[in-house]
Design an enzyme around this catalytic site. Structure first.
Site, mmCIF file in Angstrom:
data_model
loop_
_atom_site.group_PDB
_atom_site.id
_atom_site.type_symbol
_atom_site.label_atom_id
_atom_site.label_comp_id
_atom_site.label_asym_id
_atom_site.label_seq_id
_atom_site.Cartn_x
_atom_site.Cartn_y
_atom_site.Cartn_z
ATOM 1 N N GLU A 56 -13.754 -38.791 21.704
ATOM 2 C CA GLU A 56 -13.423 -38.441 20.383
ATOM 3 C C GLU A 56 -13.784 -39.291 19.355
ATOM 4 O O GLU A 56 -12.920 -40.051 19.124
ATOM 5 C CB GLU A 56 -11.994 -38.137 20.590
ATOM 6 C CG GLU A 56 -11.464 -36.890 21.592
ATOM 7 C CD GLU A 56 -9.969 -36.687 21.350
ATOM 8 O OE1 GLU A 56 -9.165 -37.482 20.379
ATOM 9 O OE2 GLU A 56 -9.580 -35.850 21.967
ATOM 10 N N GLU B 70 -11.801 -31.198 26.999
ATOM 11 C CA GLU B 70 -10.570 -31.664 27.008
ATOM 12 C C GLU B 70 -9.746 -30.918 26.220
ATOM 13 O O GLU B 70 -9.847 -30.461 25.416
ATOM 14 C CB GLU B 70 -10.323 -33.218 26.492
ATOM 15 C CG GLU B 70 -8.961 -33.579 26.649
ATOM 16 C CD GLU B 70 -8.699 -35.067 26.059
ATOM 17 O OE1 GLU B 70 -9.550 -36.034 26.288
ATOM 18 O OE2 GLU B 70 -7.972 -35.215 25.068
HETATM 19 C C1 IDC Z 1 -3.352 -40.013 25.823
HETATM 20 C C2 IDC Z 1 -2.662 -39.908 27.243
HETATM 21 C C3 IDC Z 1 -1.756 -40.845 27.238
HETATM 22 C C4 IDC Z 1 -2.198 -42.542 26.694
HETATM 23 C C5 IDC Z 1 -3.151 -42.185 25.240
HETATM 24 C C6 IDC Z 1 -3.681 -43.382 24.866
HETATM 25 O O1 IDC Z 1 -2.229 -38.788 27.659
HETATM 26 O O2 IDC Z 1 -0.826 -41.188 28.369
HETATM 27 O O3 IDC Z 1 -1.082 -43.240 26.394
HETATM 28 O O4 IDC Z 1 -3.692 -41.110 25.734
HETATM 29 O O5 IDC Z 1 -4.601 -43.776 25.544
HETATM 30 C C7 IDC Z 1 -6.865 -37.216 23.284
HETATM 31 C C8 IDC Z 1 -7.423 -38.335 23.992
HETATM 32 C C9 IDC Z 1 -6.549 -38.504 25.095
HETATM 33 C C10 IDC Z 1 -5.270 -38.633 25.062
HETATM 34 C C11 IDC Z 1 -4.577 -37.309 24.596
HETATM 35 C C12 IDC Z 1 -3.197 -37.098 24.355
HETATM 36 O O6 IDC Z 1 -8.658 -37.927 24.403
HETATM 37 O O7 IDC Z 1 -7.054 -40.014 25.528
HETATM 38 O O8 IDC Z 1 -4.508 -39.212 26.165
HETATM 39 N N1 IDC Z 1 -5.583 -36.747 23.381
HETATM 40 O O9 IDC Z 1 -2.843 -37.696 23.190
HETATM 41 N N2 IDC Z 1 -7.233 -36.565 22.292
HETATM 42 C C13 IDC Z 1 -6.133 -35.712 21.908
HETATM 43 C C14 IDC Z 1 -4.904 -35.828 22.889
#
Ligand code: IDC
Length: 485
Positions: free
Chosen positions: A311, A403
């Site tokens: 991302e 994702e």
């Molecule tokens: C989130 C995980 C969470 C973690 C956070 C930081 O769910 O447990 O603490 O990342 O690393 C994304 C990202 C993905 C995120 C997810 C939800 O690709 O890494 O995971 N998210 O926030 N993009 C949008 C949402």
């Protein structure tokens, strides 16, 4: 001899051309053993799109029966390459290509035909080869007149034979990879080895550094057989105690999961999970090192797809494109035919989350073949305007939803069933592949398993699932409809 089932004319969704070239009797026959009658005709049919093509070749033996054959030809353009092939053993050296028979099609009776093919790539042009040989003898397409036609007498040309389009042999297994084989991008779709569009539906791991214990034989068996999933996205964070802290360890962990995924007939999406910082350039050297290693190690597998940055955020599209154009060649050097997915601006929202849209990509695409672009959404946060832009983009760009969550973009909160259903119905209709965040027991709404599941060892069935897990399992385990002709 073995005959290959021939479908009726296939629907080709490609912008490119489908042309048949029957080689005319123009070349003089080389001197051959007078005892053995030789001769052959080759028909070359391709469909081609920007940077890639599928070639179907029919060989007809016009001489005595042969037991074992080698077809040879040269590519007219230096940028043409053979990728994944079928029904022959393919080799390329410089522009010279050879295809050797496999067990079941080695014996060709007099008058017999066999069909082989491959997916290839091209850079500047994709002309058809103009001469073929079979066991070293030029395939001149028919009887060569013993006396050249005299001036003024038009040579008699046999009526053109239009061979039916050919396909690889039918699948020998029932898993997603056994059926679909090496994938490639065709127009704006993801296509299987029959050159037909497919949709892959599966799950994403959570960060391997935190939830590595969730990915084992039992959980992957459940994903493949109970969930009937087509793919596993392997999310290898780069920061947050990820890859940068132990490149060798994380590379090995990813490779082990690629093998486990392959063993169960699922596709593996290798996700270089950059998130913060949002500029992928920050991790450029790490990306080159990582992708050089995983692409060399997994080059011969048909189930691997590469996602080179998760991302990007806070950076321009041209910065992302520049990163992609440096990382893609590293993968291509080892694994020329794999599909590669490129992240987009604004947390892979095609730019929408930063006030843009997919026009910036359409107007300035990554200069590489066989690639797709990433789109992510979280159903409780992203709704109609995001759906509208995805649908608009999908008509112009190959898009893969690597994702998404059924919950809010924080990864937590309640499942938004209405929005999630609207999203998945849209992805199904557009045949857009997806992976859901996450196949883990994280204590957050997006996780499919209840907390503590991975310590317990039971993954199949519904008793271990959260609301998001139940919703996703129901969607994913409906039968796939992969075309096989
Ligand atoms: C989130 C995980 C969470 C973690 C956070 C930081 O769910 O447990 O603490 O990342 O690393 C994304 C990202 C993905 C995120 C997810 C939800 O690709 O890494 O995971 N998210 O926030 N993009 C949008 C949402």
């Amino acid at each position: 001899m073995t005959t290959i089932p021939r479908p009726s004319r296939r629907n080709l969704l490609l912008a490119g051309t489908v042309g048949a070239l029957t080689l005319a009797a123009t070349a003089a026959l080389p001197a051959v053993d007078a005892m053995a009658a030789t001769g052959c005709a080759v028909t070359w049919t391709t469909n081609s799109w920007q940077g890639g093509f599928t070639a179907n070749i029919t060989i007809k033996n016009l001489g005595d029966a042969v037991n074992g054959w080698t077809l040879g030809f040269g590519f007219p353009d230096a940028g043409q390459r053979v990728g994944q092939g079928w029904s022959a053993t393919w080799q390329q050296s410089g522009n010279t290509v050879t295809a050797r028979n496999v067990d079941w099609n080695g014996s060709l009776p007099s008058g017999g035909t066999t069909s082989i093919g491959f997916n290839g790539t091209w850079t500047t042009a994709n002309p058809a080869p103009t001469s073929f040989t079979l066991n070293g003898v030029a395939c001149t397409g028919g009887t060569t007149p013993s006396t050249p036609p005299t001036t003024g007498t038009p040579p008699t040309t046999p009526p053109p034979t239009t061979p039916p389009p050919t396909t690889p042999p039918p699948p020998t297994g029932t898993t997603p990879v056994a059926i679909n084989g090496q994938l490639h991008v065709c127009g704006t779709k993801l296509c299987n080895r029959y050159d037909r569009p497919i949709q892959l539906r599966g799950m994403s791991t959570h960060g391997l550094q935190w939830f590595g214990s969730c990915y084992n034989d039992a959980s992957l068996d459940a994903l493949a057989t109970d969930w009937q999933a087509d793919l596993l996205r392997i999310s290898m964070y780069v920061q947050e105690q990820g890859y940068e802290t132990n490149p060798t360890g994380f590379t090995n962990q990813v490779n082990t999961l690629v093998d486990k995924t392959e063993a169960r007939g699922m596709y593996a999406l290798i996700d270089f999970h950059t998130l913060t910082p949002g500029d992928p350039t920050y991790n450029l050297e790490r990306a080159k090192t990582f992708f050089a290693a995983v692409s060399a190690r997994n080059a011969s597998k048909t189930n691997v797809i590469y996602e080179i940055t998760n991302e990007p955020n806070g950076v321009s599209w041209s910065t992302i494109k520049n990163y992609a154009e440096q990382v893609i060649p590293v993968i291509r050097a080892n694994d020329p035919d794999a599909v590669i997915i490129v992240g987009t601006r604004g947390w892979s929202s095609l730019g929408v989350s930063e006030g843009g849209n997919s026009d910036e990509i359409v107007n300035n695409p990554v200069n590489a073949a066989n690639i797709m672009y990433t789109f992510h959404f979280y159903a409780a946060s992203h709704r109609d305007n995001y759906r509208a832009e995805l649908e608009r983009a999908a008509g112009r760009l190959p898009v893969f939803v690597t994702e998404f969550g059924t919950v809010s973009y924080t990864g937590d909160g309640a499942v938004d069933s209405a929005s999630s259903t609207a999203w998945l119905d849209l992805l199904d209709r557009l045949k857009i592949s997806y992976a859901n965040w996450t196949y883990s027991d994280a204590a957050e709404g997006s996780a499919a398993f209840r907390p503590g599941t991975c310590a317990g060892g039971t993954y199949a069935g519904t008793s271990v699932l959260t609301a998001s897990g139940s919703f996703m399992r129901n969607r994913i385990r409906t039968p796939d409809t992969f075309p096989t002709s």
